[in-house]
Write a protein that holds these residues in place. Sequence first.
Motif, PDB file in Angstrom:
ATOM      1  N   GLY A   1       0.808  -1.197   0.000  1.00  0.00           N
ATOM      2  CA  GLY A   1       0.000   0.000   0.000  1.00  0.00           C
ATOM      3  C   GLY A   1       0.847   1.255   0.000  1.00  0.00           C
ATOM      4  N   ARG A   2       0.209   2.355  -0.223  1.00  0.00           N
ATOM      5  CA  ARG A   2       0.917   3.634  -0.236  1.00  0.00           C
ATOM      6  C   ARG A   2       1.287   4.043   1.185  1.00  0.00           C
TER       7      ARG A   2
ATOM      8  N   VAL B   1       5.977   9.339   3.463  1.00  0.00           N
ATOM      9  CA  VAL B   1       7.430   9.485   3.500  1.00  0.00           C
ATOM     10  C   VAL B   1       7.816  10.761   4.235  1.00  0.00           C
ATOM     11  N   ALA B   2       7.319  11.898   3.781  1.00  0.00           N
ATOM     12  CA  ALA B   2       7.692  13.177   4.377  1.00  0.00           C
ATOM     13  C   ALA B   2       6.666  14.233   3.973  1.00  0.00           C
ATOM     14  N   ALA B   3       6.591  15.287   4.775  1.00  0.00           N
ATOM     15  CA  ALA B   3       5.671  16.381   4.450  1.00  0.00           C
ATOM     16  C   ALA B   3       6.036  17.600   5.260  1.00  0.00           C
ATOM     17  N   ASP B   4       5.604  18.750   4.765  1.00  0.00           N
ATOM     18  CA  ASP B   4       5.742  19.954   5.563  1.00  0.00           C
ATOM     19  C   ASP B   4       4.566  20.888   5.295  1.00  0.00           C
ATOM     20  N   ARG B   5       4.463  21.896   6.139  1.00  0.00           N
ATOM     21  CA  ARG B   5       3.432  22.911   6.000  1.00  0.00           C
ATOM     22  C   ARG B   5       4.101  24.233   5.658  1.00  0.00           C
ATOM     23  N   LEU B   6       3.440  24.997   4.822  1.00  0.00           N
ATOM     24  CA  LEU B   6       3.978  26.284   4.400  1.00  0.00           C
ATOM     25  C   LEU B   6       4.205  27.196   5.593  1.00  0.00           C
ATOM     26  N   SER B   7       3.363  27.066   6.599  1.00  0.00           N
ATOM     27  CA  SER B   7       3.397  27.967   7.751  1.00  0.00           C
ATOM     28  C   SER B   7       4.388  27.538   8.820  1.00  0.00           C
ATOM     29  N   SER B   8       5.110  26.469   8.592  1.00  0.00           N
ATOM     30  CA  SER B   8       5.948  25.925   9.657  1.00  0.00           C
ATOM     31  C   SER B   8       7.315  25.555   9.122  1.00  0.00           C
TER      32      SER B   8
ATOM     33  N   CYS C   1       4.244  12.912  -5.145  1.00  0.00           N
ATOM     34  CA  CYS C   1       4.067  14.111  -4.345  1.00  0.00           C
ATOM     35  C   CYS C   1       2.590  14.458  -4.338  1.00  0.00           C
ATOM     36  N   ALA C   2       2.180  15.051  -3.248  1.00  0.00           N
ATOM     37  CA  ALA C   2       0.778  15.381  -3.059  1.00  0.00           C
ATOM     38  C   ALA C   2       0.678  16.730  -2.357  1.00  0.00           C
TER      39      ALA C   2
ATOM     40  N   ASP D   1      -1.777  11.355   6.502  1.00  0.00           N
ATOM     41  CA  ASP D   1      -2.992  10.699   6.027  1.00  0.00           C
ATOM     42  C   ASP D   1      -3.192  11.013   4.544  1.00  0.00           C
ATOM     43  N   ASP D   2      -2.916  10.042   3.688  1.00  0.00           N
ATOM     44  CA  ASP D   2      -2.984  10.309   2.252  1.00  0.00           C
ATOM     45  C   ASP D   2      -4.393  10.639   1.781  1.00  0.00           C
ATOM     46  N   SER D   3      -5.396  10.182   2.500  1.00  0.00           N
ATOM     47  CA  SER D   3      -6.780  10.446   2.080  1.00  0.00           C
ATOM     48  C   SER D   3      -7.151  11.918   2.197  1.00  0.00           C
ATOM     49  N   GLN D   4      -6.367  12.682   2.928  1.00  0.00           N
ATOM     50  CA  GLN D   4      -6.699  14.085   3.141  1.00  0.00           C
ATOM     51  C   GLN D   4      -6.053  15.012   2.103  1.00  0.00           C
ATOM     52  N   TYR D   5      -5.182  14.483   1.290  1.00  0.00           N
ATOM     53  CA  TYR D   5      -4.551  15.315   0.264  1.00  0.00           C
ATOM     54  C   TYR D   5      -5.507  15.502  -0.911  1.00  0.00           C
ATOM     55  N   GLU D   6      -5.538  16.694  -1.443  1.00  0.00           N
ATOM     56  CA  GLU D   6      -6.479  17.025  -2.512  1.00  0.00           C
ATOM     57  C   GLU D   6      -5.907  16.779  -3.899  1.00  0.00           C
ATOM     58  N   TYR D   7      -4.609  16.914  -4.039  1.00  0.00           N
ATOM     59  CA  TYR D   7      -3.992  16.852  -5.361  1.00  0.00           C
ATOM     60  C   TYR D   7      -2.805  15.913  -5.343  1.00  0.00           C
ATOM     61  N   TRP D   8      -2.672  15.178  -6.425  1.00  0.00           N
ATOM     62  CA  TRP D   8      -1.588  14.206  -6.554  1.00  0.00           C
ATOM     63  C   TRP D   8      -0.918  14.363  -7.915  1.00  0.00           C
ATOM     64  N   GLY D   9       0.378  14.181  -7.906  1.00  0.00           N
ATOM     65  CA  GLY D   9       1.107  14.141  -9.164  1.00  0.00           C
ATOM     66  C   GLY D   9       1.283  12.704  -9.620  1.00  0.00           C
ATOM     67  N   HIS D  10       1.723  12.555 -10.850  1.00  0.00           N
ATOM     68  CA  HIS D  10       2.102  11.229 -11.323  1.00  0.00           C
ATOM     69  C   HIS D  10       3.381  10.821 -10.599  1.00  0.00           C
ATOM     70  N   GLY D  11       3.519   9.569 -10.358  1.00  0.00           N
ATOM     71  CA  GLY D  11       4.663   9.091  -9.601  1.00  0.00           C
ATOM     72  C   GLY D  11       5.935   9.046 -10.418  1.00  0.00           C
TER      73      GLY D  11
END
Length: 120
Positions: free
Chosen positions: A40-41, A44-51, A92-93, A103-113
């Motif tokens: 499954g997916r 890996v990593a993520a960040d917020r623009l505000s942080s 990337c999402a 939580d991948d279900s909360q991302y609105e946009y996804w790129g091709h892998g």
Amino acid sequence: VQLQASGGGWVQAGGSLRLSCATSERTFVTGWFRQAPGKGREFVAADRLSSIVTYYADSVKGRFTMTRDNAKNTVYLQMNLLNAEDTAIYYCAAATRNIRVGDDSQYEYWGHGTLVTVSS
């Protein structure tokens, strides 16, 4: 929002790769996920623009580094000390609102892998 991931390829174990994700506009949350063959997916990593805080999965902590270039609307994933378990399609999402970054279900946009293959 459109996302374009690039930079995947083949590398020997212990090597490095840098992935890029160009976004059509700045997003509040940008994340990297991966999906290995038959699995499954996973986050890996993520960040917020505000942080300034970047979040990493335990499996990549200390080896992967995520950075942003806001002027280019691009995020990067520097991957060092790669091993066979890192072989996967990397996605990337993005989200335009605050979400639970793992939580991948909360991302609105996804790129091709982009495929990363690590040879042992």
